[in-house]
Design a protein around this motif. Structure first.
Motif, PDB file in Angstrom:
ATOM      1  N   TRP A  34      -7.708 -11.410  34.651  1.00 15.12           N
ATOM      2  CA  TRP A  34      -6.303 -11.121  34.331  1.00 15.12           C
ATOM      3  C   TRP A  34      -6.224 -10.231  33.095  1.00 15.12           C
ATOM      4  O   TRP A  34      -5.540  -9.209  33.093  1.00 15.12           O
ATOM      5  CB  TRP A  34      -5.568 -12.450  34.125  1.00 15.12           C
ATOM      6  CG  TRP A  34      -4.104 -12.360  33.903  1.00 15.12           C
ATOM      7  CD1 TRP A  34      -3.139 -12.044  34.822  1.00 15.12           C
ATOM      8  CD2 TRP A  34      -3.412 -12.609  32.678  1.00 15.12           C
ATOM      9  NE1 TRP A  34      -1.894 -12.091  34.234  1.00 15.12           N
ATOM     10  CE2 TRP A  34      -2.030 -12.434  32.928  1.00 15.12           C
ATOM     11  CE3 TRP A  34      -3.820 -12.983  31.401  1.00 15.12           C
ATOM     12  CZ2 TRP A  34      -1.062 -12.611  31.940  1.00 15.12           C
ATOM     13  CZ3 TRP A  34      -2.855 -13.161  30.422  1.00 15.12           C
ATOM     14  CH2 TRP A  34      -1.497 -12.971  30.700  1.00 15.12           C
ATOM     15  N   LEU A  35      -6.952 -10.600  32.039  1.00  9.85           N
ATOM     16  CA  LEU A  35      -6.964  -9.798  30.818  1.00  9.85           C
ATOM     17  C   LEU A  35      -7.575  -8.415  31.049  1.00  9.85           C
ATOM     18  O   LEU A  35      -7.079  -7.412  30.545  1.00  9.85           O
ATOM     19  CB  LEU A  35      -7.744 -10.510  29.709  1.00  9.85           C
ATOM     20  CG  LEU A  35      -7.070 -11.691  29.047  1.00  9.85           C
ATOM     21  CD1 LEU A  35      -8.042 -12.391  28.106  1.00  9.85           C
ATOM     22  CD2 LEU A  35      -5.819 -11.265  28.301  1.00  9.85           C
ATOM     23  N   TYR A  49       0.866 -16.517  33.569  1.00 12.37           N
ATOM     24  CA  TYR A  49      -0.566 -16.763  33.762  1.00 12.37           C
ATOM     25  C   TYR A  49      -0.772 -18.160  34.334  1.00 12.37           C
ATOM     26  O   TYR A  49      -0.174 -19.130  33.870  1.00 12.37           O
ATOM     27  CB  TYR A  49      -1.319 -16.607  32.429  1.00 12.37           C
ATOM     28  CG  TYR A  49      -2.703 -17.169  32.490  1.00 12.37           C
ATOM     29  CD1 TYR A  49      -3.674 -16.561  33.286  1.00 12.37           C
ATOM     30  CD2 TYR A  49      -3.036 -18.321  31.807  1.00 12.37           C
ATOM     31  CE1 TYR A  49      -4.945 -17.098  33.375  1.00 12.37           C
ATOM     32  CE2 TYR A  49      -4.299 -18.861  31.886  1.00 12.37           C
ATOM     33  CZ  TYR A  49      -5.248 -18.255  32.668  1.00 12.37           C
ATOM     34  OH  TYR A  49      -6.499 -18.790  32.770  1.00 12.37           O
ATOM     35  N   ASP A  50      -1.632 -18.260  35.337  1.00 12.58           N
ATOM     36  CA  ASP A  50      -1.971 -19.547  35.952  1.00 12.58           C
ATOM     37  C   ASP A  50      -3.214 -20.100  35.251  1.00 12.58           C
ATOM     38  O   ASP A  50      -4.311 -19.588  35.455  1.00 12.58           O
ATOM     39  CB  ASP A  50      -2.246 -19.352  37.447  1.00 12.58           C
ATOM     40  CG  ASP A  50      -2.641 -20.633  38.146  1.00 12.58           C
ATOM     41  OD1 ASP A  50      -2.723 -21.697  37.492  1.00 12.58           O
ATOM     42  OD2 ASP A  50      -2.882 -20.564  39.372  1.00 12.58           O
ATOM     43  N   PRO A  51      -3.059 -21.126  34.421  1.00  9.03           N
ATOM     44  CA  PRO A  51      -4.195 -21.626  33.648  1.00  9.03           C
ATOM     45  C   PRO A  51      -5.294 -22.277  34.486  1.00  9.03           C
ATOM     46  O   PRO A  51      -6.356 -22.592  33.957  1.00  9.03           O
ATOM     47  CB  PRO A  51      -3.566 -22.622  32.670  1.00  9.03           C
ATOM     48  CG  PRO A  51      -2.279 -23.008  33.277  1.00  9.03           C
ATOM     49  CD  PRO A  51      -1.826 -21.843  34.114  1.00  9.03           C
ATOM     50  N   ASP A 102      -3.690 -23.714  28.507  1.00 12.09           N
ATOM     51  CA  ASP A 102      -2.312 -24.217  28.587  1.00 12.09           C
ATOM     52  C   ASP A 102      -1.521 -23.797  27.348  1.00 12.09           C
ATOM     53  O   ASP A 102      -0.364 -23.388  27.450  1.00 12.09           O
ATOM     54  CB  ASP A 102      -2.292 -25.747  28.715  1.00 12.09           C
ATOM     55  CG  ASP A 102      -2.651 -26.224  30.110  1.00 12.09           C
ATOM     56  OD1 ASP A 102      -2.431 -25.462  31.079  1.00 12.09           O
ATOM     57  OD2 ASP A 102      -3.147 -27.365  30.226  1.00 12.09           O
ATOM     58  N   SER A 103      -2.152 -23.894  26.197  1.00  9.62           N
ATOM     59  CA  SER A 103      -1.521 -23.492  24.945  1.00  9.62           C
ATOM     60  C   SER A 103      -1.195 -21.999  24.957  1.00  9.62           C
ATOM     61  O   SER A 103      -0.123 -21.582  24.528  1.00  9.62           O
ATOM     62  CB  SER A 103      -2.451 -23.832  23.774  1.00  9.62           C
ATOM     63  OG  SER A 103      -1.929 -23.377  22.567  1.00  9.62           O
ATOM     64  N   PHE A 104      -2.130 -21.200  25.488  1.00 10.48           N
ATOM     65  CA  PHE A 104      -1.896 -19.768  25.613  1.00 10.48           C
ATOM     66  C   PHE A 104      -0.698 -19.512  26.527  1.00 10.48           C
ATOM     67  O   PHE A 104       0.187 -18.725  26.203  1.00 10.48           O
ATOM     68  CB  PHE A 104      -3.138 -19.071  26.175  1.00 10.48           C
ATOM     69  CG  PHE A 104      -2.897 -17.629  26.529  1.00 10.48           C
ATOM     70  CD1 PHE A 104      -2.915 -16.651  25.545  1.00 10.48           C
ATOM     71  CD2 PHE A 104      -2.636 -17.250  27.837  1.00 10.48           C
ATOM     72  CE1 PHE A 104      -2.668 -15.315  25.864  1.00 10.48           C
ATOM     73  CE2 PHE A 104      -2.396 -15.934  28.165  1.00 10.48           C
ATOM     74  CZ  PHE A 104      -2.413 -14.959  27.166  1.00 10.48           C
ATOM     75  N   ARG A 105      -0.672 -20.193  27.664  1.00 10.68           N
ATOM     76  CA  ARG A 105       0.409 -20.005  28.633  1.00 10.68           C
ATOM     77  C   ARG A 105       1.769 -20.321  28.022  1.00 10.68           C
ATOM     78  O   ARG A 105       2.766 -19.677  28.321  1.00 10.68           O
ATOM     79  CB  ARG A 105       0.169 -20.868  29.861  1.00 10.68           C
ATOM     80  CG  ARG A 105       1.183 -20.625  30.963  1.00 10.68           C
ATOM     81  CD  ARG A 105       0.807 -21.428  32.201  1.00 10.68           C
ATOM     82  NE  ARG A 105       1.823 -21.279  33.208  1.00 10.68           N
ATOM     83  CZ  ARG A 105       2.967 -21.964  33.233  1.00 10.68           C
ATOM     84  NH1 ARG A 105       3.236 -22.850  32.293  1.00 10.68           N
ATOM     85  NH2 ARG A 105       3.842 -21.770  34.193  1.00 10.68           N
ATOM     86  N   ALA A 148      -0.324  -9.347  27.229  1.00  7.00           N
ATOM     87  CA  ALA A 148      -0.753 -10.653  27.737  1.00  7.00           C
ATOM     88  C   ALA A 148       0.098 -11.764  27.136  1.00  7.00           C
ATOM     89  O   ALA A 148       0.512 -12.690  27.844  1.00  7.00           O
ATOM     90  CB  ALA A 148      -2.229 -10.875  27.429  1.00  7.00           C
ATOM     91  N   TRP A 149       0.368 -11.678  25.855  1.00  6.38           N
ATOM     92  CA  TRP A 149       1.196 -12.673  25.187  1.00  6.38           C
ATOM     93  C   TRP A 149       2.598 -12.693  25.803  1.00  6.38           C
ATOM     94  O   TRP A 149       3.157 -13.760  26.064  1.00  6.38           O
ATOM     95  CB  TRP A 149       1.245 -12.364  23.694  1.00  6.38           C
ATOM     96  CG  TRP A 149       2.230 -13.173  22.923  1.00  6.38           C
ATOM     97  CD1 TRP A 149       2.182 -14.517  22.671  1.00  6.38           C
ATOM     98  CD2 TRP A 149       3.421 -12.687  22.309  1.00  6.38           C
ATOM     99  NE1 TRP A 149       3.281 -14.886  21.931  1.00  6.38           N
ATOM    100  CE2 TRP A 149       4.053 -13.785  21.687  1.00  6.38           C
ATOM    101  CE3 TRP A 149       4.002 -11.435  22.212  1.00  6.38           C
ATOM    102  CZ2 TRP A 149       5.239 -13.664  20.999  1.00  6.38           C
ATOM    103  CZ3 TRP A 149       5.191 -11.310  21.509  1.00  6.38           C
ATOM    104  CH2 TRP A 149       5.800 -12.422  20.913  1.00  6.38           C
TER     105      TRP A 149
END
Length: 123
Positions: free
Chosen positions: A77-78, A68-70, A15-18, A61-62
């Motif tokens: 995906w990556l 992105y769907d967490p 979630d934090s990444f998203r 990616a960032w």
């Protein structure tokens, strides 16, 4: 053959990444930079280009993190991003600049005195 292991990240990290938070991006990078490098290496076969592909992969990616769907595994995906980035790098490195092609052609082109009228291939 050894079993493939995947890195499981906590849902809060994903979630934090998203959301594009530094901590989430850092955790994803630390968990997946090795496997992403392996994907890039398999396409490029060159360490320096693979390192470049890893960097480009995580930048892309960032930038796309909001899409992105967490709830899904992040690895495929990556790896898809890494493969596409690697192919793009491979294609760009294959191309020679036009000036370089013209120089090469001028050096290897036969002179007109060596050209024969015989066909090169006949059925």
């Amino acid at each position: 053959m050894a079993a493939r292991t995947t890195t499981a990240l906590a849902p809060s990290v994903l979630d934090s990444f998203r959301r594009g938070e530094d901590s989430g991006v850092r955790e994803v990078y630390l968990a997946y930079n090795g496997p992403v490098f392996a994907v890039a290496w398999s396409v490029l076969g060159d360490r320096e280009l693979a390192v470049e592909a890893v960097q480009d992969t995580f930048v892309r990616a960032w930038r796309a993190a909001a899409r992105y769907d967490p709830t899904q595994d992040i690895a495929p995906w990556l790896f898809t991003i890494a493969r596409r980035v690697s192919v793009d790098i491979w294609r760009s490195r294959r191309r020679m600049p036009t000036a370089e092609l013209e120089e090469t052609s001028a050096r290897v082109a036969p002179s007109k005195t060596h050209v024969t009228s015989a066909p090169v291939w006949a059925p």
